[in-house]
Design a protein around this motif. Sequence first.
Motif, PDB file in Angstrom:
ATOM      1  N   PHE A  51      23.819 -34.934  -7.122  1.00 61.76           N
ATOM      2  CA  PHE A  51      24.918 -35.569  -7.847  1.00 61.76           C
ATOM      3  C   PHE A  51      25.709 -34.555  -8.668  1.00 61.76           C
ATOM      4  O   PHE A  51      25.140 -33.710  -9.368  1.00 61.76           O
ATOM      5  CB  PHE A  51      24.385 -36.657  -8.774  1.00 61.76           C
ATOM      6  CG  PHE A  51      25.482 -37.422  -9.470  1.00 61.76           C
ATOM      7  CD1 PHE A  51      26.146 -38.445  -8.816  1.00 61.76           C
ATOM      8  CD2 PHE A  51      25.863 -37.098 -10.761  1.00 61.76           C
ATOM      9  CE1 PHE A  51      27.173 -39.142  -9.451  1.00 61.76           C
ATOM     10  CE2 PHE A  51      26.883 -37.788 -11.401  1.00 61.76           C
ATOM     11  CZ  PHE A  51      27.538 -38.813 -10.740  1.00 61.76           C
ATOM     12  N   PHE A  53      30.137 -33.732 -10.242  1.00 66.25           N
ATOM     13  CA  PHE A  53      31.569 -34.002 -10.272  1.00 66.25           C
ATOM     14  C   PHE A  53      32.295 -32.759  -9.786  1.00 66.25           C
ATOM     15  O   PHE A  53      31.819 -31.641 -10.021  1.00 66.25           O
ATOM     16  CB  PHE A  53      32.025 -34.342 -11.695  1.00 66.25           C
ATOM     17  CG  PHE A  53      31.674 -35.734 -12.130  1.00 66.25           C
ATOM     18  CD1 PHE A  53      32.551 -36.781 -11.936  1.00 66.25           C
ATOM     19  CD2 PHE A  53      30.457 -35.995 -12.732  1.00 66.25           C
ATOM     20  CE1 PHE A  53      32.230 -38.065 -12.340  1.00 66.25           C
ATOM     21  CE2 PHE A  53      30.118 -37.269 -13.140  1.00 66.25           C
ATOM     22  CZ  PHE A  53      31.009 -38.310 -12.945  1.00 66.25           C
ATOM     23  N   ILE A  55      33.307 -36.237  -7.704  1.00 68.51           N
ATOM     24  CA  ILE A  55      32.488 -37.063  -6.835  1.00 68.51           C
ATOM     25  C   ILE A  55      32.708 -36.718  -5.364  1.00 68.51           C
ATOM     26  O   ILE A  55      31.793 -36.820  -4.544  1.00 68.51           O
ATOM     27  CB  ILE A  55      32.771 -38.558  -7.088  1.00 68.51           C
ATOM     28  CG1 ILE A  55      32.346 -38.929  -8.512  1.00 68.51           C
ATOM     29  CG2 ILE A  55      32.045 -39.436  -6.082  1.00 68.51           C
ATOM     30  CD1 ILE A  55      30.863 -38.772  -8.783  1.00 68.51           C
TER      31      ILE A  55
END
Length: 226
Positions: A51, A53, A55
């Motif tokens: 995970f 950013f 995204i």
Amino acid sequence: MKLRLLEYDHIVFDWNGTVVDDLGLAVQSLNRVREDVNLGAVDADTYRRHFRFPIAEFYASIGFDFRKRSFVELVTAYLYHFDNQVADCEICAGFHDLADALRQHNVPISVLSASHQKTLERIAQRKQLAPLVTHLYGLDDEAAMGKLDRARDLDRLIGQSGASSVLMIGDTDHDYDVALDRGWDFVAVASGHQHRDRLEELGTPVVDQLGELMDFAPLQSRSVVV
């Protein structure tokens, strides 16, 4: 119990994975989108290790091909599943106690989120969190490209109140980057969307649960290189 956090003028919380315990729903919603494009499911550990950013980079890292289905289409499908159920997620353990204690000692708190502003406000009202929070700052961009601009807006607003020392509490390296940009101190919570191993690489304090911050030692301020 004395709160070391009282040495700060303002506390900023990330939302997803820090205040709202939505990791399970995020993995479930992502896997529903993956099923639609004939990709196998990922587990929570894989999700947390990848995970990030923006995204779009996260999606690319776990096998989505934007030539077959655009990123906008994918994230719209994800939000359809996620937003319809996020109100049912629990609040992260320790948040209410921590927020109540800070309020009792007149330390204001804000929420800074990569969630859509209307979704953020709706969930905060439903969970009866709005009275605890001075400012709720989410995004107008549902593609979740990041929250740095909103952090700068929030920082200006906090500064107008005379606050000079700010702590951010979050669960991702993006939260850390936001804090560095604003000159805020940072504590990572390892129960959210990124694995503890990744958070420890940042060189910032890491706790397993918000409750540990009730007697957390004060942090040294960091210089921000721009």
